[in-house]
Design an enzyme around this catalytic site. Structure first.
Site, short mmCIF file in Angstrom:
data_model
loop_
_atom_site.label_atom_id
_atom_site.label_comp_id
_atom_site.label_asym_id
_atom_site.label_seq_id
_atom_site.Cartn_x
_atom_site.Cartn_y
_atom_site.Cartn_z
N HIS A 295 -5.07 -3.42 -2.81
CA HIS A 295 -4.61 -2.54 -3.89
C HIS A 295 -4.40 -3.28 -5.21
CE1 HIS A 295 -4.23 0.74 -1.05
NE2 HIS A 295 -3.82 -0.20 -0.20
N LYS B 75 -11.67 0.73 -2.42
CA LYS B 75 -10.56 1.35 -3.15
C LYS B 75 -10.94 1.36 -4.65
CE LYS B 75 -7.57 -0.07 0.62
NZ LYS B 75 -7.74 1.09 1.48
N SER C 93 0.80 -1.23 0.00
CA SER C 93 0.00 0.00 0.00
C SER C 93 0.83 1.28 0.00
CB SER C 93 -0.94 0.01 1.20
OG SER C 93 -0.22 -0.02 2.41
#
Ligand SMILES: Cc1ncc(COP(=O)(O)O)c(C=O)c1O
Length: 393
Positions: free
Chosen positions: A207, A238, A179
């Site tokens: 991610h 995200k 991250s």
């Protein structure tokens, strides 16, 4: 009981240059933001595909509210298991190519709960040194012995696995895309080692999901490893533009979590609108590969421009570009100087990253325009020219 320690602690943070404050975003999440009243180019979001304000997500959420109301009323095991939770879990399992999936209220809750369910006293967790705080806390909560191996260091991991030979169970846990550094874990090698030393593998695709793999299913999918990774955890907040998290794996794994995982059991389930947003996001992620292509293009353009201007970038292979500064004070000064000129690139300092490795965490979105990137590059260059002392590591 005196509460003086609170002000003393805040002062200590201020003195060390580590004090944090909240910034206010007005309006929606986009490639520009209205931040504390000013419009800035947004390089500080995990909304990689730029869908957090997409009308399809909003329409689906509104329709879900009309049909199912606002709140879920209870935890999943009481009366909060609604049709949409099951619909989303079926879709996630299909997306991740696993037998089943289970939705969690957040990635933080998922990581602490899963680790504490799968490992306990007598077990060993092997954890990458740069794993996220929620993984670190999950390791602590589990009461298993945690062996931290140097970042992406397969030799260190193998040494740990040998050391853990007599443990009841071994569990390797790693982010797929880190991250704060944006680099990728050597997943195929990790899986090989796990098989050699009879260890379980858990990955955090917070991610990776939406960004990597043919349909955006993540790094596990990119390398065709779904059947060899026990736990694929990821988030919905995200690249998927909404909120919440999930685990994808076997039906048994999900059933064990339903029965044992405290952060799944003892919390009110996510509301219908959030499930609906995720369902819409999964359609966009899979049906619009052009978003990943645009994201890739933007990453290359910004990276090339920053390198040309002489900035030192970490070894990122993702939309997370760490611009290395080192000292926390200089890092925050650089972030402030950029912000002053209309570029929001968050400075990241300890305890989020190790001491001496403070950096700007620049994140790209598919929806950044060419003009925004060019403008940002000019601002980076201007700041470097005017304040060489804060931009040189
Ligand atoms: C790698 C990683 N795992 C887990 C989380 C936590 O996810 P959530 O924001 O859904 O709690 C984050 C960031 O928030 C993250 O970067």
């Amino acid at each position: 009981m005196t509460a003086d320690f609170i002000s003393a602690e805040l002062k200590a943070l201020q003195d060390a240059g580590l004090y944090r404050r909240l910034r206010r975003v007005e309006g929606d999440q986009d490639s520009t933001l209205t931040l504390d009243g000013r419009e800035v180019i947004n390089f500080s979001s995990n909304n990689y595909l730029g869908i957090a304000n997409h009308p399809a997500l909003a329409a689906r959420a509104k329709a879900a509210i009309d049909l199912y109301g606002c709140g879920s009323g209870a935890s999943r095991l009481i009366s909060g298991n609604m049709t949409l939770h099951e619909e989303l879990e079926a879709k996630l399992a299909q997306f991740k190519n696993t037998e089943a999936a289970l939705v969690f209220n957040s990635g933080f809750q998922a990581n602490i709960g899963i680790l504490a369910t799968l490992a306990g006293e007598g077990d060993v967790i092997l954890s990458d040194a740069l794993n996220h705080a929620s993984i670190i806390d999950g390791c602590r909560l589990s009461k298993a012995q945690t062996l931290v191996y140097a970042h992406c260091d397969l030799k260190g991991l193998e040494a740990g696995l040998k050391q853990a030979a007599l443990a009841r169970r071994r569990l390797i846990v790693s982010e797929t895309i880190f991250s704060m550094d944006g680099d990728e874990a050597p997943l195929a090698d990790i899986v090989e080692l796990a098989e050699k030393y009879d260890a379980m593998v858990m990955v955090d695709e917070a991610h990776g999901t939406g960004v990597f793999g043919a349909n955006g299913a993540g790094v596990v999918s990119k390398w065709g490893l779904a059947s060899r990774v026990l736990v694929q955890m990821g988030t919905l907040g995200k690249a998927l533009g909404g909120f919440g998290a999930y685990v994808a794996g076997s039906r048994d794994l999900c059933d064990l979590l339903i029965n044992r995982c405290r952060s799944f059991i003892f919390t009110t389930s996510l509301p219908p609108a959030v499930m609906a947003m995720a369902l819409a996001a999964l359609d966009l992620v899979q049906n619009e590969p052009e978003r990943r292509a645009a994201l890739q293009h933007n990453c290359e353009k910004l990276k090339a421009g920053l390198s040309r201007s002489g900035f030192e970038l970490g070894k990122s292979t993702s939309p997370i570009l760490p611009l290395m500064v080192g000292d926390a004070g200089r890092c925050m000064a650089l972030s402030a100087a950029l912000l002053e000129h209309g570029v929001f690139a968050q400075g990241i300092r300890p305890p989020t990253v190790p001491v001496g490795t403070s950096r700007l965490r620049i994140t790209l979105m598919a929806t950044h325009s060419e003009a925004q990137i060019e403008r940002a590059l000019n601002i980076f260059e201007e700041v470097k020219r005017r304040w060489p002392a804060i931009t040189t590591s």
